[in-house]
Design an enzyme around this catalytic site. Structure first.
Site, short mmCIF file in Angstrom:
data_model
loop_
_atom_site.label_atom_id
_atom_site.label_comp_id
_atom_site.label_asym_id
_atom_site.label_seq_id
_atom_site.Cartn_x
_atom_site.Cartn_y
_atom_site.Cartn_z
N SER A 17 -18.01 6.32 -3.99
CA SER A 17 -16.90 6.00 -3.08
C SER A 17 -17.36 5.93 -1.62
O SER A 17 -16.57 5.59 -0.75
CB SER A 17 -15.79 7.04 -3.23
OG SER A 17 -16.29 8.34 -3.01
N TYR B 17 -17.03 12.27 -15.07
CA TYR B 17 -18.34 12.85 -14.76
C TYR B 17 -19.34 11.69 -14.69
O TYR B 17 -20.31 11.62 -15.44
CB TYR B 17 -18.76 13.87 -15.82
CG TYR B 17 -17.89 15.11 -15.84
CD1 TYR B 17 -17.26 15.57 -14.69
CD2 TYR B 17 -17.70 15.84 -17.02
CE1 TYR B 17 -16.46 16.70 -14.70
CE2 TYR B 17 -16.90 16.98 -17.03
CZ TYR B 17 -16.29 17.41 -15.87
OH TYR B 17 -15.50 18.53 -15.89
N CYS C 125 -10.44 22.00 -9.78
CA CYS C 125 -10.92 22.08 -8.40
C CYS C 125 -9.86 21.54 -7.44
O CYS C 125 -9.55 20.35 -7.48
CB CYS C 125 -12.20 21.27 -8.28
SG CYS C 125 -12.82 21.17 -6.62
N GLY D 188 -6.58 10.05 -6.29
CA GLY D 188 -6.94 8.63 -6.41
C GLY D 188 -8.01 8.39 -7.46
O GLY D 188 -7.86 7.58 -8.37
N GLY D 189 -9.11 9.14 -7.37
CA GLY D 189 -10.19 8.99 -8.33
C GLY D 189 -9.92 9.76 -9.62
O GLY D 189 -10.08 9.24 -10.72
N HIS D 190 -9.47 11.00 -9.47
CA HIS D 190 -9.30 11.89 -10.62
C HIS D 190 -8.30 11.34 -11.64
O HIS D 190 -8.59 11.29 -12.84
CB HIS D 190 -8.81 13.25 -10.10
CG HIS D 190 -8.65 14.32 -11.13
ND1 HIS D 190 -9.71 14.97 -11.69
CD2 HIS D 190 -7.55 14.85 -11.72
CE1 HIS D 190 -9.28 15.87 -12.56
NE2 HIS D 190 -7.96 15.81 -12.61
N SER E 157 -10.79 8.51 -2.01
CA SER E 157 -9.61 9.36 -1.85
C SER E 157 -10.06 10.79 -1.57
O SER E 157 -9.99 11.27 -0.45
CB SER E 157 -8.71 9.30 -3.08
OG SER E 157 -8.05 8.04 -3.13
N GLY E 158 -10.56 11.49 -2.60
CA GLY E 158 -11.01 12.87 -2.39
C GLY E 158 -12.52 12.97 -2.18
O GLY E 158 -13.03 14.02 -1.80
N GLY E 159 -13.27 11.91 -2.49
CA GLY E 159 -14.71 11.90 -2.24
C GLY E 159 -15.54 12.73 -3.21
O GLY E 159 -16.68 13.07 -2.91
C1 LIG Z 1 -16.36 19.92 -7.71
C2 LIG Z 1 -15.83 18.95 -8.72
C3 LIG Z 1 -14.94 19.40 -9.68
C4 LIG Z 1 -14.40 18.51 -10.63
N1 LIG Z 1 -13.54 18.97 -11.58
C5 LIG Z 1 -13.00 18.11 -12.47
C6 LIG Z 1 -12.08 18.54 -13.47
O1 LIG Z 1 -11.74 19.73 -13.55
N2 LIG Z 1 -11.56 17.63 -14.32
C7 LIG Z 1 -11.90 16.30 -14.24
O2 LIG Z 1 -11.35 15.49 -15.00
N3 LIG Z 1 -12.79 15.88 -13.33
C8 LIG Z 1 -13.34 16.74 -12.45
N4 LIG Z 1 -14.24 16.29 -11.52
C9 LIG Z 1 -14.55 14.85 -11.48
C10 LIG Z 1 -13.51 14.15 -10.63
O3 LIG Z 1 -12.29 14.05 -11.34
C11 LIG Z 1 -13.98 12.74 -10.29
O4 LIG Z 1 -15.13 12.82 -9.51
C12 LIG Z 1 -12.91 11.96 -9.54
O5 LIG Z 1 -13.23 10.59 -9.57
C13 LIG Z 1 -12.77 12.42 -8.12
O6 LIG Z 1 -11.71 11.79 -7.48
P1 LIG Z 1 -11.74 11.70 -5.88
O7 LIG Z 1 -10.56 10.93 -5.44
O8 LIG Z 1 -11.92 13.06 -5.33
O9 LIG Z 1 -13.11 10.95 -5.66
P2 LIG Z 1 -13.59 9.65 -4.86
O10 LIG Z 1 -15.05 9.88 -4.68
O11 LIG Z 1 -12.78 9.40 -3.67
O12 LIG Z 1 -13.35 8.49 -5.90
C14 LIG Z 1 -13.93 8.46 -7.19
C15 LIG Z 1 -13.84 7.05 -7.77
O13 LIG Z 1 -12.50 6.60 -7.76
C16 LIG Z 1 -12.35 5.47 -6.91
N5 LIG Z 1 -11.12 5.65 -6.13
C17 LIG Z 1 -10.83 6.69 -5.32
N6 LIG Z 1 -9.61 6.52 -4.78
C18 LIG Z 1 -9.12 5.36 -5.26
C19 LIG Z 1 -7.91 4.66 -5.06
N7 LIG Z 1 -6.95 5.12 -4.24
N8 LIG Z 1 -7.73 3.47 -5.69
C20 LIG Z 1 -8.69 2.98 -6.51
N9 LIG Z 1 -9.86 3.61 -6.74
C21 LIG Z 1 -10.08 4.79 -6.13
C22 LIG Z 1 -13.57 5.49 -6.01
O14 LIG Z 1 -13.86 4.20 -5.49
C23 LIG Z 1 -14.62 6.02 -6.96
O15 LIG Z 1 -15.05 4.99 -7.82
C24 LIG Z 1 -14.79 17.16 -10.59
C25 LIG Z 1 -15.71 16.72 -9.63
C26 LIG Z 1 -16.25 17.61 -8.70
C27 LIG Z 1 -17.23 17.12 -7.69
#
Ligand SMILES: Cc1cc2nc3c(=O)[nH]c(=O)nc-3n(C[C@H](O)[C@H](O)[C@H](O)COP(=O)(O)OP(=O)(O)OC[C@H]3O[C@@H](n4cnc5c(N)ncnc54)[C@H](O)[C@@H]3O)c2cc1C
Ligand SMILES: *[C@@H]1O[C@H](CO)[C@@H](O)[C@H](O)[C@H]1NC(C)=O
Ligand SMILES: *[C@@H]1O[C@H](CO)[C@@H](O)[C@H](O)[C@H]1NC(C)=O
Ligand SMILES: *[C@@H]1O[C@H](CO)[C@@H](O)[C@H](O)[C@H]1NC(C)=O
Ligand SMILES: *[C@@H]1O[C@H](CO)[C@@H](O)[C@H](O)[C@H]1NC(C)=O
Ligand SMILES: *[C@@H]1O[C@H](CO)[C@@H](O)[C@H](O)[C@H]1NC(C)=O
Ligand SMILES: *[C@@H]1O[C@H](CO)[C@@H](O)[C@H](O)[C@H]1NC(C)=O
Ligand SMILES: *[C@@H]1O[C@H](CO)[C@@H](O)[C@H](O)[C@H]1NC(C)=O
Ligand SMILES: *[C@@H]1O[C@H](CO)[C@@H](O)[C@H](O)[C@H]1NC(C)=O
Length: 542
Positions: free
Chosen positions: A128, A485, A184, A190-192, A119-121
């Site tokens: 992901s 994390y 952030c 999706g992931g968060h 989703s957000g990577g």
């Molecule tokens: C710069 C930065 C700041 C952050 N700040 C915070 C914070 O303040 N608080 C906090 O709690 N966390 C924080 N995080 C951690 C963040 O919440 C996790 O990395 C989260 O999983 C990211 O979600 P994403 O969709 O961007 O990531 P993605 O890399 O897209 O996905 C993360 C995980 O979720 C799965 N996933 C994604 N989308 C879906 C979907 N639609 N259905 C099912 N599974 C899915 C992926 O397969 C992977 O396993 C931070 C991370 C970074 C890099």
């Protein structure tokens, strides 16, 4: 921009654009059998999941498409996993319609391919978008709508929407509503959300998942389910157990929370050479007991003391208070006078402006930056780890930590206080177990700009050494870890091998503690053949 490290601005301020260097010269499919699987996969998707309004051909990228790499890297936030030698997917499906999600699941399953859902990577281990087996990325970034129903104080948020987008559209409708999630703005929901999710409203309103009231998910059979049709146990599991073990989240229904028209924020820095050790020692005892309207984060940086020509640790205290300065001052004057906060350190702004402040944007930055998703994300190599602390660390302990940080020069920390609402919610309410009794969460960050295996090993080693060094100071049996994390050092399976249940248990207990078994039982019901799997997924019973 100053030297403070909110998780996100830390990345923002230390990164360099290196994308243009990452163009590999050629691709080879790992075998002719995966090449055949890919062909069949594309046929299957194009023939059966391609509504005239949204042809599948508009969503499928293979290495033959010239924009393959730019699509791949549009949401890869850790250069550690996006170098030319990192494993690449056979194809990326940038879903434009629910049927593409359904088709990707069914067609991948039928043709023996694994998928990675993105989703957000921001996955901190790149899970992901990398894998050691032939795989397809299901990329959800086009599913990014946010529909706020201010009368009912709810919103439907699609999985590809970023946190910044959620904050922006809430603020468009109201200045007294907010949503508790991360700092952030580019993080994906999706992931968060499915991993727990927390931010500076945690002490008053709990985690993101404590404020989710419905969801839409596509299961392993391609069915679209909502809370009612998925059942309470699956709805429980995807609020903290990680979505990717159970299905593909399409969207979330969230409950908005109420905030004051203006909130107070501040950021002050103290040096351990002066009084910071005392302040931090006291902070440990009171930060989780303060008025729940106050969230006071501390971050720790190694800095150069130019006058003395040596290194030092600076501590930054970043505050978020749901109220005005007049009310905040006496609170801190009573609980933490050592901090010496001054009225002039405090800024009163609407909640949505505070999201920019926490991200370190300069005063006056337009709110529209919350909608920005960098076309080419800023990249560095980084590694994060986490711990929970239940007993204050002694002054000697703190001093030894500063010493270690100065010696390593690369580890930074962020300490986030718990307490408040977190103490009121039971450990089994959601899969996220780290509730009452936790004083604070530590995030460790090690980042580096140098490319190559040698540098990577050196910094990963520093990161692991620090984690080991911290053992006597943090939770144990099990040593607790925050799922968002993500950290492969605590145990990981290899996707190309049979899942080892003892390994799964070792990371499962650290992330979920007593909730692990229930996650396994939900998994066994909804995905008994383990299609939705990755290095740290929940295994079914066998
Ligand atoms: C710069 C930065 C700041 C952050 N700040 C915070 C914070 O303040 N608080 C906090 O709690 N966390 C924080 N995080 C951690 C963040 O919440 C996790 O990395 C989260 O999983 C990211 O979600 P994403 O969709 O961007 O990531 P993605 O890399 O897209 O996905 C993360 C995980 O979720 C799965 N996933 C994604 N989308 C879906 C979907 N639609 N259905 C099912 N599974 C899915 C992926 O397969 C992977 O396993 C931070 C991370 C970074 C890099
Ligand atoms: C990728 O290339 C194929 C083959 O040329 C084409 O059919 C498809 O539409 C391209 N994908 C996108 C998203 O443009
Ligand atoms: C909003 O709430 C009212 C009253 O509870 C309900 O009747 C209505 O259907 C809700 N609207 C939406 C869009 O959910
Ligand atoms: C460290 O903190 C002190 C305040 O105690 C400040 O004067 C100094 O500029 C800070 N150093 C850096 C590099 O930010
Ligand atoms: C501190 O100074 C050293 C040597 O001058 C330099 O290499 C390093 O980048 C500086 N570190 C910081 C955090 O400014
Ligand atoms: C802080 O507390 C001291 C002692 O109780 C008091 O004298 C002082 O006025 C207080 N300051 C503020 C800003 O509340
Ligand atoms: C932002 O800057 C303006 C002037 O440019 C000033 O009036 C205002 O007080 C500042 N706001 C904050 C929150 O610092
Ligand atoms: C909030 O931020 C916006 C965008 O920078 C700005 O126009 C507005 O003045 C800010 N409001 C306050 C009260 O600082
Ligand atoms: C890792 O770090 C430890 C402690 O700093 C050191 O003893 C060891 O040699 C390092 N190992 C590698 C492979 O760099």
């Amino acid at each position: 921009m100053d030297n403070t490290i909110t998780t996100c601005s830390f990345f923002l301020s230390t990164l360099t654009l290196v994308l243009s260097l990452l163009v590999p010269t050629s691709y080879s499919l790992s075998s002719s059998s995966s090449s055949l699987s890919l062909e069949n996969f594309i046929q299957c998707l194009s023939n059966h999941y391609s509504p005239p309004s949204h042809p599948a051909s508009h969503a499928i990228y293979t290495p033959k498409n010239s924009s393959f790499l730019s699509i791949l890297h549009m949401h890869t936030y850790n250069n550690r996993f996006s170098s030319p030698t990192a494993p690449k997917p056979l194809a990326i499906v940038t879903s434009l319609h629910e049927s593409h999600v359904q088709g990707t699941i069914i067609c991948a399953k039928n043709h023996g391919l694994q998928i990675r859902i993105r989703s957000g990577g921001h996955d901190t281990e790149g899970l992901s978008y990398v894998s050691d087996v032939p795989f397809i990325i299901l990329d959800m970034f086009h599913h990014d709508s946010v529909n706020v129903d201010i009368k009912n104080e709810t919103a439907w948020v699609e999985a590809g929407a970023t946190l910044g987008k959620v904050y922006y559209y809430i603020a468009k409708k109201s200045n007294v509503h907010a949503f508790p999630a991360g700092v952030c703005p580019t993080v994906g929901t999706g992931g968060h959300f499915s991993g727990g999710g927390y931010g500076n409203l945690l002490r008053k309103f709990g985690l993101t998942v404590d404020n989710i009231i419905d969801a839409k998910i596509v299961d392993v059979n391609g069915n679209i389910l909502d809370r009612k049709s998925m059942g309470e146990d699956l709805f429980w599991a995807i609020r903290g157990g990680g979505g990717a073990s159970f299905g593909v989240i399409l969207s979330w229904k969230i409950k908005l929370v109420s905030v004051t028209p203006k909130v107070t924020v501040f950021r002050v820095q103290r040096s351990v050479e002066k009084d910071a050790t005392n302040i931090v020692y006291k902070w440990q005892k009171i930060a989780s007991k303060l008025d729940e309207n106050l969230f006071l984060r501390t971050t720790f940086d190694v800095v150069n003391d130019t006058q003395k020509g040596k290194k030092n640790v600076n501590v930054t205290f970043i505050g978020m208070f749901l109220g005005l300065t007049n009310k905040l001052m006496p609170l801190l004057n009573e609980s933490l006078p050592e901090l010496g906060l001054k009225r002039s350190d405090c800024i009163e702004i609407p909640w949505v402006n505070s999201t920019l402040y926490w991200y370190n944007y300069p005063n006056g930055t337009k709110l529209e930056v919350l909608l920005d998703v960098p076309k080419e994300p800023l990249l560095s190599n980084y590694k994060t780890m986490s711990d929970y602390v239940k007993k204050p660390i002694s002054r000697n302990g703190l001093e030894s930590i500063w010493e270690f940080m100065i010696k390593s020069d690369r580890v930074r920390m962020e300490w986030n206080p718990y307490g408040g609402k977190m103490d009121e919610i039971s450990e089994s309410e959601t899969p996220f177990p780290h509730r009452k009794g936790n004083l604070f969460l530590i995030e460790y960050l090690t980042s580096w700009g140098e490319d190559g295996v040698e540098a990577r090993n050196r910094y990963l080693n520093i990161s692991r050494s620090f984690y080991k060094f911290m053992t006597p100071h943090v939770s144990n049996s099990p040593r607790a870890t925050f799922f968002n994390y993500r950290d492969l050092n605590i145990g990981a399976n290899i996707p190309s091998n049979t899942i080892k249940l003892d390994i799964a248990r070792s990371y499962g207990i650290k992330y979920y503690q007593g909730n692990y078994e229930r996650l396994v039982s939900v998994k066994s019901r909804v995905d008994p053949d383990n299609f939705f799997r990755y290095e740290q997924s929940i295994p079914p019973f066998h």
